[in-house]
Write a protein that holds these residues in place. Structure first.
Motif, PDB file in Angstrom:
ATOM      1  N   ILE A  93       0.843  -1.200   0.000  1.00 13.52           N
ATOM      2  CA  ILE A  93       0.000   0.000   0.000  1.00 13.52           C
ATOM      3  C   ILE A  93       0.877   1.248   0.000  1.00 13.52           C
ATOM      4  N   GLY A  94       1.001   1.865  -1.154  1.00 10.31           N
ATOM      5  CA  GLY A  94       1.784   3.084  -1.265  1.00 10.31           C
ATOM      6  C   GLY A  94       3.270   2.828  -1.447  1.00 10.31           C
ATOM      7  N   TYR A  95       4.018   3.941  -1.566  1.00  7.89           N
ATOM      8  CA  TYR A  95       5.463   3.921  -1.732  1.00  7.89           C
ATOM      9  C   TYR A  95       6.082   4.942  -0.787  1.00  7.89           C
ATOM     10  N   TRP A  96       7.356   4.779  -0.491  1.00 13.72           N
ATOM     11  CA  TRP A  96       8.017   5.756   0.383  1.00 13.72           C
ATOM     12  C   TRP A  96       8.144   7.121  -0.285  1.00 13.72           C
ATOM     13  N   SER A  97       7.948   7.179  -1.580  1.00 12.83           N
ATOM     14  CA  SER A  97       8.027   8.462  -2.290  1.00 12.83           C
ATOM     15  C   SER A  97       6.677   9.156  -2.421  1.00 12.83           C
ATOM     16  N   ASP A  98       5.583   8.512  -1.966  1.00 15.73           N
ATOM     17  CA  ASP A  98       4.270   9.130  -2.164  1.00 15.73           C
ATOM     18  C   ASP A  98       4.005  10.199  -1.104  1.00 15.73           C
ATOM     19  N   ALA A  99       2.884  10.909  -1.269  1.00  8.50           N
ATOM     20  CA  ALA A  99       2.597  12.064  -0.416  1.00  8.50           C
ATOM     21  C   ALA A  99       2.405  11.697   1.044  1.00  8.50           C
ATOM     22  N   VAL A 100       1.951  10.478   1.318  1.00 10.41           N
ATOM     23  CA  VAL A 100       1.742  10.050   2.702  1.00 10.41           C
ATOM     24  C   VAL A 100       3.058   9.701   3.376  1.00 10.41           C
TER      25      VAL A 100
END
Length: 376
Positions: free
Chosen positions: A74-81
């Motif tokens: 779920i998601g990536y370390w580069s995403d906004a979260v």
């Protein structure tokens, strides 16, 4: 949209899109998780206002976890979260933990204040008991069949940022704990630290525990040795990157091992799958020929059903001339997952193996390995 909060309408559109894809891509959902529709509907009904990105991320995680399927990234370390942590823009919980039998133990204190020691038992953080914290975290961790041992390992591995994402984002933490070897609890306050700060404190305080960085080698994939009549095979991973790096072919890999087993007259084989989170499924399937007993029932490996509704019959693997005749013992833990879990099952069903350890992270029935899809 990524740089701002989500409106209620946008959040619900996102969640509905995710729910539809979970239902379409998991052919065993209705059979093995009949409450998904009801529980996911209730989750969506809880969204009554706009959501921050982190609150939305929590809802997405809760929805994925309701599917009782562990193959989610779920998601990536580069995403906004996540990028606030990876870019050292956000501070978070400054200690690491081990979760053992439902209890949280400190495993490293990276705070400026440094009041905690390894093996101190955590009782509460900011008024939340350890049991309340784990309940909230586990609800956000997707796991096959909701297996708790898998969730415990995932929570142990990611506890500081899971707490930050799923529990609270604060500047400090009041920690109630029982020092190792003592009976009475104490309370200390520690300040949130960035990833860079945590790393710096860890190098200073735990340098003596740091292991030297070894060059990549085939030992990252497996270990194999024979001691008299006992064989020990530790399969650490089936990661495709290592398979490609060392040009490993599953059939050839196992044939060479079982030829040596036969030549050296091994009578007992230990297959260690602890920590094997899977990867290339052929490294589960191709062992079957070498551990299959003559009288075993092999019906369970004959059929598959894809998310598109396609049914496929599989040929039962033939028993190899190097097939092992002796006793097989399999070691598993909560991180034995995906193709690693499939191999544990095959060893049990085909090879009459004895399984030793905690409950594995892969369900016994239903989907445990296969292809993945990316949703944007």
């Amino acid at each position: 949209v990524l740089s701002q909060d989500l409106t209620r309408e946008a959040a619900l559109e996102d969640l509905r899109f995710l729910r539809i894809n979970i239902q379409q891509l998991n052919p065993g959902l209705v059979e093995y998780n009949p409450d998904f529709e009801k529980k996911s509907t209730a989750l969506l009904e809880e969204v009554q206002s706009d959501l921050s990105l982190k609150a939305h991320y929590t809802k997405v995680s809760l929805l994925c976890a309701l599917s009782k399927e562990g193959h989610f990234g779920i998601g990536y370390w580069s995403d906004a979260v996540h990028k606030g942590i990876s870019n050292d823009e956000e501070a978070f919980l400054p200690f690491a933990v081990k979760i053992i039998q439902g209890e949280i133990y400190v495993w490293g204190d990276y705070s400026l204040e440094n009041p905690l020691s390894k093996r101190d038992k955590n009782l509460a953080i900011n008024g939340r008991s350890s049991q309340e914290i784990l309940k909230e975290l586990y609800a956000c961790i997707p796991a096959d069949a909701n297996i708790q041992t898998y969730k415990a390992h995932k929570a142990t591995q990611n506890f500081p940022w899971f707490y930050h994402f799923f529990i609270e984002q604060v500047d400090s933490y009041e920690v109630e704990f029982v020092p190792d070897g003592q009976m009475d609890s104490q309370v200390a306050t520690v300040t949130a630290r960035t990833r860079a700060e945590r790393t710096a404190y860890a190098k200073i305080r735990y340098a003596f525990e740091a292991k030297p960085k070894l060059k990549p080698s085939i030992a990252d994939f497996y270990e194999w040795n024979i001691d008299q009549k006992l064989g020990y095979l530790k399969l650490k991973t089936f990661d495709y990157r290592l398979v490609n790096r060392y040009d490993l072919k599953a059939k050839k890999f196992y044939k060479e091992i079982f030829q040596e087993i036969q030549a050296k007259e091994v009578t007992q084989l230990i297959v260690d799958l602890r920590g094997n989170t899977g990867g290339r499924l052929e490294f589960a399937k191709e062992m079957v020929s070498y551990i299959r007993k003559e009288d075993v029932d092999v019906a369970f490996l004959k059929r598959s059903l894809s998310w598109k509704g396609k049914k496929k019959k599989k040929k039962s693997p033939r028993r190899a001339k190097e097939a092992f005749e002796g006793e097989i013992i399999v070691l598993v833990d909560g991180r034995t997952f995906s193709a690693g879990g499939s191999l544990a099952r095959y060893l049990r069903e085909y090879g009459n193996a004895t399984i030793v350890g905690e409950e594995a992270g892969a369900r016994y029935e239903g989907y445990v390995a296969g292809e993945s899809n990316e949703l944007m």
